[in-house]
Scaffold this motif. Sequence first.
Motif, PDB file in Angstrom:
ATOM      1  N   VAL A 185      35.665  43.060  41.848  1.00 52.12           N
ATOM      2  CA  VAL A 185      36.503  41.908  42.176  1.00 52.12           C
ATOM      3  C   VAL A 185      36.114  41.321  43.531  1.00 52.12           C
ATOM      4  CG1 VAL A 185      38.861  41.150  42.629  1.00 52.12           C
ATOM      5  CG2 VAL A 185      38.401  42.720  40.728  1.00 52.12           C
ATOM      6  N   ARG A 186      35.925  42.177  44.515  1.00 56.94           N
ATOM      7  CA  ARG A 186      35.562  41.674  45.843  1.00 56.94           C
ATOM      8  C   ARG A 186      34.201  40.976  45.821  1.00 56.94           C
ATOM      9  NH1 ARG A 186      37.011  45.634  50.803  1.00 56.94           N
ATOM     10  NH2 ARG A 186      36.264  43.766  51.866  1.00 56.94           N
ATOM     11  N   ALA A 187      33.262  41.516  45.057  1.00 56.99           N
ATOM     12  CA  ALA A 187      31.939  40.891  44.971  1.00 56.99           C
ATOM     13  C   ALA A 187      32.037  39.514  44.337  1.00 56.99           C
ATOM     14  CB  ALA A 187      30.985  41.781  44.176  1.00 56.99           C
ATOM     15  N   ALA A 188      32.850  39.391  43.298  1.00 60.10           N
ATOM     16  CA  ALA A 188      32.998  38.106  42.625  1.00 60.10           C
ATOM     17  C   ALA A 188      33.646  37.076  43.548  1.00 60.10           C
ATOM     18  CB  ALA A 188      33.838  38.272  41.359  1.00 60.10           C
ATOM     19  N   TYR A 189      34.671  37.493  44.273  1.00 61.08           N
ATOM     20  CA  TYR A 189      35.324  36.584  45.218  1.00 61.08           C
ATOM     21  C   TYR A 189      34.343  36.195  46.329  1.00 61.08           C
ATOM     22  CZ  TYR A 189      40.180  36.878  43.522  1.00 61.08           C
ATOM     23  OH  TYR A 189      41.333  36.749  42.793  1.00 61.08           O
ATOM     24  N   MET A 249      40.701  42.892  35.316  1.00 63.10           N
ATOM     25  CA  MET A 249      41.077  41.476  35.323  1.00 63.10           C
ATOM     26  C   MET A 249      42.482  41.277  35.878  1.00 63.10           C
ATOM     27  SD  MET A 249      38.459  39.884  34.470  1.00 63.10           S
ATOM     28  CE  MET A 249      36.881  40.684  34.151  1.00 63.10           C
ATOM     29  N   THR A 250      43.363  42.237  35.634  1.00 66.08           N
ATOM     30  CA  THR A 250      44.702  42.153  36.224  1.00 66.08           C
ATOM     31  C   THR A 250      44.620  42.216  37.742  1.00 66.08           C
ATOM     32  OG1 THR A 250      45.776  43.128  34.289  1.00 66.08           O
ATOM     33  CG2 THR A 250      46.967  43.268  36.363  1.00 66.08           C
ATOM     34  N   LEU A 251      43.757  43.096  38.266  1.00 67.70           N
ATOM     35  CA  LEU A 251      43.557  43.160  39.712  1.00 67.70           C
ATOM     36  C   LEU A 251      43.036  41.823  40.239  1.00 67.70           C
ATOM     37  CD1 LEU A 251      43.336  44.607  42.447  1.00 67.70           C
ATOM     38  CD2 LEU A 251      41.103  45.486  41.708  1.00 67.70           C
ATOM     39  N   ALA A 252      42.051  41.248  39.551  1.00 72.01           N
ATOM     40  CA  ALA A 252      41.512  39.948  39.976  1.00 72.01           C
ATOM     41  C   ALA A 252      42.599  38.882  39.945  1.00 72.01           C
ATOM     42  CB  ALA A 252      40.350  39.550  39.069  1.00 72.01           C
ATOM     43  N   HIS A 253      43.466  38.948  38.945  1.00 73.04           N
ATOM     44  CA  HIS A 253      44.558  37.977  38.784  1.00 73.04           C
ATOM     45  C   HIS A 253      45.561  38.082  39.930  1.00 73.04           C
ATOM     46  CE1 HIS A 253      47.387  35.625  36.124  1.00 73.04           C
ATOM     47  NE2 HIS A 253      48.255  36.190  36.945  1.00 73.04           N
ATOM     48  N   GLU A 254      46.067  39.287  40.142  1.00 72.37           N
ATOM     49  CA  GLU A 254      47.090  39.452  41.181  1.00 72.37           C
ATOM     50  C   GLU A 254      46.518  39.215  42.576  1.00 72.37           C
ATOM     51  OE1 GLU A 254      49.967  39.351  40.268  1.00 72.37           O
ATOM     52  OE2 GLU A 254      49.757  39.986  38.187  1.00 72.37           O
ATOM     53  N   LEU A 255      45.261  39.560  42.782  1.00 68.78           N
ATOM     54  CA  LEU A 255      44.627  39.280  44.074  1.00 68.78           C
ATOM     55  C   LEU A 255      44.553  37.777  44.301  1.00 68.78           C
ATOM     56  CD1 LEU A 255      43.250  40.565  46.551  1.00 68.78           C
ATOM     57  CD2 LEU A 255      41.072  40.317  45.335  1.00 68.78           C
ATOM     58  N   GLY A 256      44.315  37.021  43.229  1.00 76.63           N
ATOM     59  CA  GLY A 256      44.326  35.561  43.361  1.00 76.63           C
ATOM     60  C   GLY A 256      45.658  35.058  43.873  1.00 76.63           C
ATOM     61  N   HIS A 257      46.745  35.592  43.292  1.00 72.83           N
ATOM     62  CA  HIS A 257      48.070  35.252  43.814  1.00 72.83           C
ATOM     63  C   HIS A 257      48.181  35.622  45.292  1.00 72.83           C
ATOM     64  CE1 HIS A 257      50.070  33.940  40.218  1.00 72.83           C
ATOM     65  NE2 HIS A 257      49.986  35.099  39.599  1.00 72.83           N
ATOM     66  N   GLU A 307      40.437  35.514  38.064  1.00 72.51           N
ATOM     67  CA  GLU A 307      40.010  36.198  36.844  1.00 72.51           C
ATOM     68  C   GLU A 307      38.704  35.624  36.317  1.00 72.51           C
ATOM     69  OE1 GLU A 307      42.636  37.648  33.562  1.00 72.51           O
ATOM     70  OE2 GLU A 307      44.085  36.357  34.567  1.00 72.51           O
ATOM     71  N   MET A 308      38.621  34.293  36.299  1.00 73.55           N
ATOM     72  CA  MET A 308      37.426  33.652  35.760  1.00 73.55           C
ATOM     73  C   MET A 308      36.204  33.984  36.617  1.00 73.55           C
ATOM     74  SD  MET A 308      36.101  31.798  33.366  1.00 73.55           S
ATOM     75  CE  MET A 308      37.205  30.643  32.542  1.00 73.55           C
ATOM     76  N   LEU A 309      36.361  33.968  37.924  1.00 72.03           N
ATOM     77  CA  LEU A 309      35.252  34.331  38.805  1.00 72.03           C
ATOM     78  C   LEU A 309      34.759  35.746  38.507  1.00 72.03           C
ATOM     79  CD1 LEU A 309      36.512  33.020  42.282  1.00 72.03           C
ATOM     80  CD2 LEU A 309      34.644  32.059  40.911  1.00 72.03           C
TER      81      LEU A 309
END
Length: 634
Positions: free
Chosen positions: A345-349, A406-414, A444-446
Motif C-alpha cells: 500500500v505504501r509503495a502504491a501511494y 485493499m481494505t487497508l488501502a481504502h481506510e488509509l485513503g480516508h 484502492e485503485m492505486l
Amino acid sequence: MRRGRAICRLVTQNPAPTADPTPAPQAGGSSPALPAWDLSDLYAAPDDPGLAADLARAEAEARAFQAAHAGRLAGLSGDALAAAIATYERIEEILGQAMSYAQLIFSGDAQSAENGRFYQTVQERVTAISSHLLFLTLELNRLEDAVLEAKLRQSAALARWRPWLRDLRVFRPHQLSDELEKLLHEKEVTGRSAWNRLFDETIAGMRVEVAGEELTVSAALNNLSAGDRSLRAAAARGISAAFGERVRLFSLITNTLAKDKEIIDGWRRYPRPTSARNRANMVEDEVVDALVSAVWSALPRLSHRYYALKARWLGLEKLQHWDRNAPLPEDSDVSIPWAEAVARVRAAYGAFSPELEGVAAPFFQKPWIDAALRPGKASGAFAHPTVPSAHPYLLLNYHGKARDVMTLAHELGHGVHQVLAAQQGYLMSSTPLTLAETASVFGEMLTFRAVLDAEADPRKRRTLLAGKVEDMLNTVVRQVAFYRFETLLHEERRQGELSQERIGEIWMQVQTESLGPAFDFSPDYSVYWAYIPHFVHTPFYVYAYAFGDCLVNALYGVFREGHPRFQEKYLDMLRAGGTKRHQELLAPFGLDASDPAFWNKGLDVIAGFIDELERDVQASQGTAAPALPQTGTG
C-alpha cells in the motif's frame, strides 16, 4: 454535526472479519501480532481526569456562550458573528474529542457492558451540553439571505465561514421551531441512538455455529469466501439460523427506525425518504436518481454477465448465495503478512505521490491503526477523523487476504484525506459522504493497479482482475441494490409495519434483480438484510459508495490519460475538505457528475475489466467456448 462520525468501510459481501480470537496464520505459518491502536492521544483511559475536565469546561463555556448570544445573532456585526462561530467551533471540537474517544472505546469491544455504559454516559453528557449550542445554527438559518449576505460582504472574518454557512442553510426549509429542534436533539439518546446500540450489542454478542464450531458473526461471514464449498454452505446455514432466530428483533429495530424517520421527515417536509440523506450529502435528488438508473440499466453487462462467467469458471450450473464471494479455482489464497500488505500500500501511494505517502507514513509509525482480531471488536472497518487537533484512527480486521490489503488501502485513503482536510478546522474539514469515499476508493485503485502491473503470471493476473471486478460490483451494484431495498422498505413502511416475511421478500426481489439469473437463491437467504449495519446507523448511506467508485473510475481515467498536474490538483481536492461541492472539486479535471453520461464512464471501466476477463477465460477454454450474454447498454 460531525461529532463522533466515523467514515465506514462498505459492507459489500461480508463485513471484514473480526472477533475470532485466533488470528489467521500469516505466510510461513507464523502469527505475528497485528497492530492495535493507542487512544491516549485523546485520553489515557475512560476515567482520565482530563476527560471529566474537558466536559466540565465545555459545559461552562456552552452555558456562557448561550447566555451571551442566544437571541442576539441577527444584531451582531459580521466580525462579531465570525467570532461567535469560532467560539462555537472550539466548544464543538471539545465535545467531538470526547465523543470520538467513547465511540472508539466501544468499537474496540462492544461486548463489554462497561464500554457500553461509558459510551452511553458520554453520549448523554455531550448531548446535554450541546443543547446549549443548538440556538446558533437555528438562529443563523432564520436570518434572511440578504441580511446574511450583507454581513458576509462587510467582514472578511465571516467570509471564511461562507462554505459552512452555505451547507448549513441547505436545511433551512426543513428546520422546525426551536422547541421542537431541542426536543429532538435531547431525545436522540433514547431514540435512534438507543436502537443503534441495541443492534450493535446484539450483533457483537451473537454466536454462529459453523461445522460444529461457535464463531462470531464476522468470523462466520468470513467463511462465505472460503475455498471449501462445503464450509461456505455450512457458514451460510449457520448465519441463516442465527439471524433467523433473531429476525423478529431485527425486524422490530428496522420497522421502528423507519417509522421514526418517516415521522421526522414528515415534520421537516422532506419529499421522499432519501431526500434528507441527499441534502446531507450536498447532492441533488436528480443526480442520485441518475446514478441509480445508470447502474440498474447496466446490470446485464455488469453483474449478470460476470456471475454467469463465474459459474462457468467454478463449474457450476447455478450459483448459490454462498458462492458469490467464493475464490476462483486458480486463486492460491496465500496469506499475505501484515508487513507485506503495508509495503504494498505504501509503495502504491508513494509511486503516485511521495507527498501523499508522507502523509500516510505516521499511520504505520504510530499506533493509529487497530488491525488485530479479538472478541467484541466492531465488524467491518472504518476511519474515524476524531478532531483536527488530534489525528484519525483506522479500524480494520486483518486476516491476510487480498481483500484485506485493499481494505487497508481504502481506510488509509480516508485517513490521509482527513489529515489533509484538517487544516479547514473542525466545522469545515468533514466532507459529504459522496466525496468522503473519493480518496478511499482512489487509494484502492492505486494499490490494485500497482499490484496488477507488477504481476507477470497470467493466471495470477486473471485472479487479481477477477477480484477487482468483484470488489467493484460489490461497491457499485451491491450498494445500489442496498439503496433500492431501503427505498422500497421505507416507502412501504409508510402504509404500516412490515412483517419479517415481507422484509425478506423485498430483500430477495432486489437481490434477484441485481445479481441475475446465474443465481438460484435458497429461501434461507431472506434474512441476510439483518446484518447490514448501514440500514440501522445511516439510512441511505450506501449509494455514496457507488457514487465514489464511479467518480474515482472517471477520475483515475483522467490520471491515466496524463492530465497535467493531476497529483497537485488531487491533493488540493483533498485539502478542500468540506469547503467545496462536487461540481467545484471535479471542474479542474474536466468532469461533471451532473452529466448523465458521467456515470456511464465509471461503469464502462467495470465492463471493460469483464470484457478482458471474458476474452481471457474463453481463450483458456478454447475457441469453442460459448460467448457470455452481453445484453444491455447501461
